[in-house]
Design a protein around this motif. Structure first.
Motif, short mmCIF file in Angstrom:
data_model
loop_
_atom_site.label_atom_id
_atom_site.label_comp_id
_atom_site.label_asym_id
_atom_site.label_seq_id
_atom_site.Cartn_x
_atom_site.Cartn_y
_atom_site.Cartn_z
N PHE A 179 1.36 -4.19 -1.59
CA PHE A 179 1.21 -4.03 -0.77
C PHE A 179 1.92 -4.99 0.47
CE2 PHE A 179 -1.05 -0.58 -0.57
CZ PHE A 179 -0.87 0.41 -0.96
N LEU A 180 2.20 -6.26 -0.07
CA LEU A 180 2.99 -7.68 0.91
C LEU A 180 4.21 -7.34 0.33
CD1 LEU A 180 -0.45 -9.70 0.61
CD2 LEU A 180 0.41 -8.20 2.16
N ASP A 181 4.52 -7.02 -1.02
CA ASP A 181 5.86 -7.19 -1.48
C ASP A 181 6.46 -5.51 -0.75
OD1 ASP A 181 8.22 -7.47 -3.34
OD2 ASP A 181 7.25 -6.82 -4.88
N PRO A 182 7.79 -6.25 -0.41
CA PRO A 182 9.05 -4.98 0.69
C PRO A 182 9.38 -3.91 -0.30
CG PRO A 182 9.26 -7.78 0.97
CD PRO A 182 7.96 -7.85 0.31
N ALA A 183 9.29 -4.43 -1.54
CA ALA A 183 9.64 -3.82 -2.99
C ALA A 183 9.07 -2.92 -2.92
CB ALA A 183 10.59 -4.86 -4.18
N VAL A 184 8.07 -2.60 -3.05
CA VAL A 184 6.99 -1.75 -3.17
C VAL A 184 7.11 -0.99 -2.26
CG1 VAL A 184 4.26 -1.24 -2.91
CG2 VAL A 184 5.15 -3.35 -4.32
N THR A 185 6.54 -1.48 -0.63
CA THR A 185 6.65 -0.53 0.02
C THR A 185 8.10 0.50 0.89
OG1 THR A 185 6.81 -3.18 1.71
CG2 THR A 185 4.77 -1.34 1.70
N ARG A 186 9.25 -0.34 0.25
CA ARG A 186 10.65 0.29 0.44
C ARG A 186 10.76 1.21 -0.31
NH1 ARG A 186 13.36 -3.81 -1.19
NH2 ARG A 186 13.08 -5.39 0.46
N ALA A 187 9.87 1.43 -1.05
CA ALA A 187 9.83 2.74 -2.64
C ALA A 187 9.13 3.68 -1.77
CB ALA A 187 9.76 2.45 -3.78
N GLN A 188 8.31 4.03 -0.93
CA GLN A 188 7.39 4.57 -0.14
C GLN A 188 8.25 5.00 0.65
OE1 GLN A 188 4.12 2.28 -0.40
NE2 GLN A 188 3.75 2.16 -2.41
N SER A 189 8.85 6.17 0.72
CA SER A 189 9.12 6.55 2.06
C SER A 189 8.39 6.83 3.47
CB SER A 189 10.15 8.08 1.37
OG SER A 189 9.19 9.25 1.84
N ALA A 190 7.24 7.17 3.52
CA ALA A 190 6.49 7.76 4.27
C ALA A 190 6.51 6.61 5.11
CB ALA A 190 5.25 7.88 3.64
#
Length: 270
Positions: A207-218
């Motif tokens: 969850f510290l990786d912006p690419a991960v959270t960017r792909a989670q629309s919520a």
């Protein structure tokens, strides 16, 4: 029985759903990939269907390769991300499917119903065009609150409650006189490669990786500054050992019964 396609609606100036996938970029498909263990459940639910409609098809995750697929995807950005191994997607929306009545053997709508503008109309359209099984993957927003991340981001749980329809609503909508829809909890493997939020239940560092959270629309709906706050606190707790002390047991769970639910309704095929 051959299916009939009608002309697609004219291009839209605004996103059809609540997220503009044109802003997410190609990195979305790198994070959101077909996990073969979840795929087994989806394909089994399609039964003997030879023609399958995929509504909200995105880049083609979980589409079967051994059946005829009709893909519906309103986002031009997502249609462009579909690999050449997938059929081209039709520009249309769930609420106005360009197919004849009972035009396909089965239909699927995977992690998409929470983005439809008119849920009930979209589900009615699935019923209209489908002869056999209707397969939906959706999130149970009550079950999501068990996830440890909600202690860092209660706003995320609030978003889930606001966006996601209740499982009972989906069950009622796709049940028929011949078959009451069933609900199956999906157990997520520890190394799940489909990067929805709970896929990283044992890998908090992700969850510290912006690419991960960017792909989670919520995360687009939690409010300004929330994600930055969550990442900062999580990073600090991982560094200090506080996260490990409170939630370290999650790292040892080979599977997690997530809030993801497989809902199967519609009529059984002969």
């Amino acid at each position: 029985m051959p299916h009939t396609l009608h002309p697609a609606p004219s291009p839209r100036s605004q996103p059809a759903g609540d997220v503009n996938y044109g802003q997410l970029g190609a990195g979305y498909t790198a994070m959101r990939r077909t996990d073969p263990r979840i795929e087994l459940h989806v394909h089994a639910a399609l039964g003997s269907a030879r023609t399958v409609l995929n509504v909200g098809a995105g880049s083609g995750s979980y589409e079967p390769t051994d059946r005829e697929v009709i893909a519906i995807e309103p986002s031009a950005a997502m249609r462009e991300l579909r690999p050449p191994t997938r059929v081209p997607a039709i520009d249309a929306v769930a609420e106005n499917l360009p197919l004849a009545d009972k035009g396909v053997d089965a239909s699927m709508a995977l992690i998409t119903v929470h983005q439809w503008r008119d849920l009930h109309k979209g589900l009615a359209e699935l019923r209209r065009v489908t002869r056999g099984p209707i397969v939906i993957l959706a999130f149970d927003n009550d079950a999501f609150e068990r996830f440890w991340l909600c202690e860092y981001a209660p706003e995320l749980a609030a978003v889930q409650h606001k966006r996601d329809p209740s499982i009972q609503t989906l069950v009622d909508a796709i049940s028929t006189p011949a078959r009451r829809a069933t609900v199956q909890p999906i157990h997520v493997p520890i190394d799940c490669i489909d990067g929805f939020v709970e896929a990283y239940y044992a890998r908090p560092e992700r969850f510290l990786d912006p690419a991960v959270t960017r792909a989670q629309s919520a995360w687009n709906f939690v409010g300004e500054g929330v994600l930055d706050r969550v990442v900062k606190q999580l990073a600090a707790d991982l560094a200090s050992g506080s996260w490990e002390a409170a939630f370290g047991i999650w790292r040892k769970m080979p599977m997690y019964e997530s809030s993801l639910r497989l809902i199967v309704g519609g009529d059984p095929l002969p």
